[in-house]
Design an enzyme around this catalytic site. Structure first.
Site, PDB file in Angstrom:
ATOM      1  N   HIS A  49      -1.844  -8.208   7.018  1.00 12.95           N
ATOM      2  CA  HIS A  49      -2.631  -7.213   6.293  1.00 12.95           C
ATOM      3  C   HIS A  49      -3.564  -7.882   5.283  1.00 12.95           C
ATOM      4  O   HIS A  49      -3.105  -8.608   4.391  1.00 12.95           O
ATOM      5  CB  HIS A  49      -1.682  -6.255   5.570  1.00 12.95           C
ATOM      6  CG  HIS A  49      -2.337  -5.056   4.989  1.00 12.95           C
ATOM      7  ND1 HIS A  49      -2.971  -4.098   5.753  1.00 12.95           N
ATOM      8  CD2 HIS A  49      -2.468  -4.637   3.700  1.00 12.95           C
ATOM      9  CE1 HIS A  49      -3.445  -3.148   4.975  1.00 12.95           C
ATOM     10  NE2 HIS A  49      -3.164  -3.451   3.725  1.00 12.95           N
ATOM     11  N   LEU A 102     -10.961  -2.293   1.857  1.00  8.45           N
ATOM     12  CA  LEU A 102      -9.713  -2.821   2.397  1.00  8.45           C
ATOM     13  C   LEU A 102      -8.576  -1.828   2.211  1.00  8.45           C
ATOM     14  O   LEU A 102      -8.423  -1.262   1.121  1.00  8.45           O
ATOM     15  CB  LEU A 102      -9.355  -4.128   1.678  1.00  8.45           C
ATOM     16  CG  LEU A 102      -7.920  -4.643   1.841  1.00  8.45           C
ATOM     17  CD1 LEU A 102      -7.637  -5.062   3.278  1.00  8.45           C
ATOM     18  CD2 LEU A 102      -7.621  -5.782   0.877  1.00  8.45           C
ATOM     19  N   SER A 103      -7.769  -1.628   3.246  1.00  8.30           N
ATOM     20  CA  SER A 103      -6.510  -0.908   3.151  1.00  8.30           C
ATOM     21  C   SER A 103      -6.754   0.529   2.665  1.00  8.30           C
ATOM     22  O   SER A 103      -7.436   1.297   3.346  1.00  8.30           O
ATOM     23  CB  SER A 103      -5.568  -1.692   2.233  1.00  8.30           C
ATOM     24  OG  SER A 103      -4.248  -1.271   2.355  1.00  8.30           O
ATOM     25  N   ALA A 104      -6.214   0.910   1.506  1.00  4.43           N
ATOM     26  CA  ALA A 104      -6.523   2.240   0.974  1.00  4.43           C
ATOM     27  C   ALA A 104      -8.017   2.396   0.766  1.00  4.43           C
ATOM     28  O   ALA A 104      -8.576   3.478   0.959  1.00  4.43           O
ATOM     29  CB  ALA A 104      -5.777   2.468  -0.339  1.00  4.43           C
ATOM     30  N   MET A 106       0.818  -1.212   0.000  1.00  5.99           N
ATOM     31  CA  MET A 106       0.000   0.000   0.000  1.00  5.99           C
ATOM     32  C   MET A 106       0.846   1.254   0.000  1.00  5.99           C
ATOM     33  O   MET A 106       0.741   2.090   0.855  1.00  5.99           O
ATOM     34  CB  MET A 106      -0.952   0.004   1.196  1.00  5.99           C
ATOM     35  CG  MET A 106      -2.112   0.973   1.010  1.00  5.99           C
ATOM     36  SD  MET A 106      -3.262   0.995   2.379  1.00  5.99           S
ATOM     37  CE  MET A 106      -2.855   2.562   3.107  1.00  5.99           C
TER      38      MET A 106
END
Length: 322
Positions: free
Chosen positions: A287, A149-151, A6
């Protein structure tokens, strides 16, 4: 470079591109998604993909799912099991897709103020996808939900902050608090080692995102693995601080329960006794998005981790369980 890294760094480009690749469209079609064009002015230059189960009735809910870096709409829709969930729960799915013309790693630009503010950039593009879907499917505008998810999780937090009048609930998976970063350098710091603020300071960032809003705000769940070294678990703690403050709950959990896959769920209630924040902590998980393929929930793979079916719990929290 993959979704786990990311890296926003060299990512953000000043000029917005347009449209997705033909290959990406083929993958989306194979996953059951259809591409929707002309959904508005689209200042964020995103692509819109959608899935509607056969026979979906009018006034059905809408769920938006936002992928992580280097992923695309089809990867996340399929990997996290959203088609099965939509079929079982009777709702449509909108899958916004970032394009490399906007960000070379296909991260949503959660660290740029021009893309996360109300009526701005990518945030407005996502809002226009909601409007188009409500109009096309005669969907229920009072039951629109968002996760990522994530970003995509960080962008989810910003969408919940900027458009509390649009969303009824949201789930931030391995993401970050809204307003943590306003530059690439700050983004790296937020991801690891993380940034600490008081609950009130975090809550103020939410309130400032839609200063004219005086009504109810969407309930929020936060999902994070304790083994995440990409977006460290501190971000889950800070997100809980942010949303409990914004939603009128204190910093002490009112109930805690042990779930499947080493998952601990902590509930936070507002003054009326309603659960407004749920914190799902998955012991040792790195992650990614928690899935459970042997229960028909997604596909295990890179950043889709066989622990617990997050999609099932997220939809149940929203009252959309099949």
């Amino acid at each position: 470079m993959d979704a786990g890294e990311m890296k926003p760094g060299e990512a953000a480009k000043s000029a917005k591109g347009s449209g997705g690749s033909e290959a990406a469209g083929d993958e989306a079609a194979a996953a059951g998604l259809e591409k929707v064009g002309d959904f508005g002015s689209n200042p964020g230059a995103l692509s819109m993909y959608r899935y509607a189960p056969d026979g979906l009735p009018a006034k059905s809910p809408v769920v938006l799912v936002l992928h992580g870096c280097t992923q695309d709409a089809a990867t996340y829709f399929e990997g996290a099991g959203w088609q099965q969930a939509a079929d079982a729960g009777g709702f449509s799915v909108v899958a916004p897709q970032q394009e490399q013309a906007n960000n070379v790693n296909k991260c949503f630009n959660w660290f740029q103020s021009g893309d996360v503010g109300r009526e701005k950039g990518e945030a407005l593009s996502v809002k226009q996808m909601v409007d188009r879907t409500v109009a096309d499917l005669d969907a229920d505008p009072s039951r629109v939900f968002i996760t990522g998810l994530s970003a995509g999780g960080a962008m989810t937090a910003s969408m919940l902050a900027a458009y509390p009048d649009v969303f009824k609930g949201g789930a931030v998976v391995a993401g970050l608090p809204h307003g943590c970063a306003a530059s690439v350098a700050e983004a790296f710091t937020c991801m690891n080692p993380g940034v600490s603020k008081s609950a009130a300071e975090w809550g103020d960032l939410v309130r400032e995102a839609a200063p004219d809003h005086s009504g109810a705000r969407p309930a929020v769940s936060v999902w994070h693995g304790t083994g995440d070294t990409t977006v460290v678990p501190k971000n889950a703690d800070e997100s809980v601080k942010q949303w409990t403050d914004a939603l009128g709950a204190d910093q002490e959990a009112d109930a805690t329960e042990e779930l499947q896959g080493g998952t601990t769920r902590s509930d936070y209630q507002n003054g009326d006794g309603a659960v407004v924040v749920r914190d799902y902590s998955v012991d040792g998980m790195p992650h990614g998005t928690p899935v459970k393929p042997d229960e028909g929930c997604g596909k295990a793979g890179e950043h889709f981790l066989d622990t617990i079916c997050s999609t099932k719990h997220i939809t149940a929290d929203w009252g959309l369980g099949g």
